[in-house]
Write an enzyme that holds these catalytic residues in place. Structure first.
Site, mmCIF file in Angstrom:
data_model
loop_
_atom_site.group_PDB
_atom_site.id
_atom_site.type_symbol
_atom_site.label_atom_id
_atom_site.label_comp_id
_atom_site.label_asym_id
_atom_site.label_seq_id
_atom_site.Cartn_x
_atom_site.Cartn_y
_atom_site.Cartn_z
ATOM 1 N N TYR A 22 18.025 -29.899 58.408
ATOM 2 C CA TYR A 22 16.580 -29.699 58.605
ATOM 3 C C TYR A 22 15.786 -29.570 57.303
ATOM 4 O O TYR A 22 14.566 -29.396 57.349
ATOM 5 C CB TYR A 22 16.342 -28.467 59.479
ATOM 6 C CG TYR A 22 17.032 -28.557 60.820
ATOM 7 C CD1 TYR A 22 16.693 -29.561 61.730
ATOM 8 C CD2 TYR A 22 18.044 -27.667 61.186
ATOM 9 C CE1 TYR A 22 17.332 -29.673 62.955
ATOM 10 C CE2 TYR A 22 18.688 -27.761 62.410
ATOM 11 C CZ TYR A 22 18.325 -28.765 63.290
ATOM 12 O OH TYR A 22 18.963 -28.881 64.496
ATOM 13 N N HIS A 95 11.795 -34.559 67.079
ATOM 14 C CA HIS A 95 12.919 -33.841 66.466
ATOM 15 C C HIS A 95 12.986 -34.245 65.008
ATOM 16 O O HIS A 95 12.811 -35.422 64.687
ATOM 17 C CB HIS A 95 14.248 -34.188 67.162
ATOM 18 C CG HIS A 95 14.207 -33.889 68.615
ATOM 19 N ND1 HIS A 95 14.306 -32.625 69.110
ATOM 20 C CD2 HIS A 95 14.008 -34.708 69.679
ATOM 21 C CE1 HIS A 95 14.180 -32.671 70.433
ATOM 22 N NE2 HIS A 95 13.995 -33.919 70.796
HETATM 23 C C1 DQA Z 1 15.874 -30.244 66.815
HETATM 24 C C2 DQA Z 1 17.160 -30.817 67.415
HETATM 25 C C3 DQA Z 1 17.704 -29.895 68.482
HETATM 26 O O1 DQA Z 1 18.906 -30.430 69.041
HETATM 27 C C4 DQA Z 1 18.015 -28.532 67.885
HETATM 28 O O2 DQA Z 1 18.478 -27.650 68.884
HETATM 29 C C5 DQA Z 1 16.896 -27.955 67.122
HETATM 30 C C6 DQA Z 1 16.064 -28.846 66.300
HETATM 31 C C7 DQA Z 1 15.356 -31.121 65.650
HETATM 32 O O3 DQA Z 1 14.213 -30.911 65.245
HETATM 33 O O4 DQA Z 1 16.094 -31.959 65.123
HETATM 34 O O5 DQA Z 1 16.693 -26.746 67.091
HETATM 35 O O6 DQA Z 1 14.870 -30.233 67.825
#
Ligand code: DQA
Length: 136
Positions: A22, A95
């Site tokens: 992230y 995401h």
């Molecule tokens: C997410 C992807 C999801 O699977 C995960 O649980 C997250 C972040 C993303 O931004 O890539 O918390 O939404």
């Protein structure tokens, strides 16, 4: 345009958790970059770890479009799905990571079907690309 960016569970830890997935920017820093990109528009930001609070934010939204990263709720929250289906404002699912290149459970979304579209895999630009889609 007025955009409402909603971030769900654990996204408050962005920049601190799983940095290789992230990134290192905090959610506040990402939101500041988004606001700067859309400085001619109105941007509202909301984050909650609570499923019901996210539903309430969706129900009460006053915006032209909602950009929603529901985090892990994406994969199983029928309550958030129903909240999205209950409003007229278009919602884009986003995401930061490419959920299709990760664990199998992340490939399943219970909200995609009621969203206008889905963008994933572009880090913070997933939010920007989603909002830009309304300006084309
Ligand atoms: C997410 C992807 C999801 O699977 C995960 O649980 C997250 C972040 C993303 O931004 O890539 O918390 O939404």
């Amino acid at each position: 345009m007025k955009f409402l960016f909603i971030n769900g569970v654990n996204l408050n830890l962005t920049g601190k958790r799983e940095k290789s997935v992230y990134g290192t920017q905090t959610l506040e820093e990402i939101n500041a970059d988004i606001a700067e990109h859309f400085k001619g528009d109105e941007c509202e930001f909301y984050q909650s770890n609570c499923e019901g609070e996210i539903c309430t934010a969706i129900q009460q939204a006053k915006a032209d479009a909602i950009i929603l990263n529901a985090g892990a709720y994406t994969h199983y929250s029928l309550a958030i799905r129903d909240a999205i289906a209950s409003i007229q404002i278009p919602v884009v699912e986003v995401h930061m990571s490419n959920v299709h290149a990760r664990e199998e459970f992340r490939s399943k979304s219970v909200i995609s079907e009621v969203c206008k579209g889905v963008i994933c895999g572009f880090g913070k630009n997933s939010y920007i690309l989603a909002a830009e889609s309304f300006k084309l």
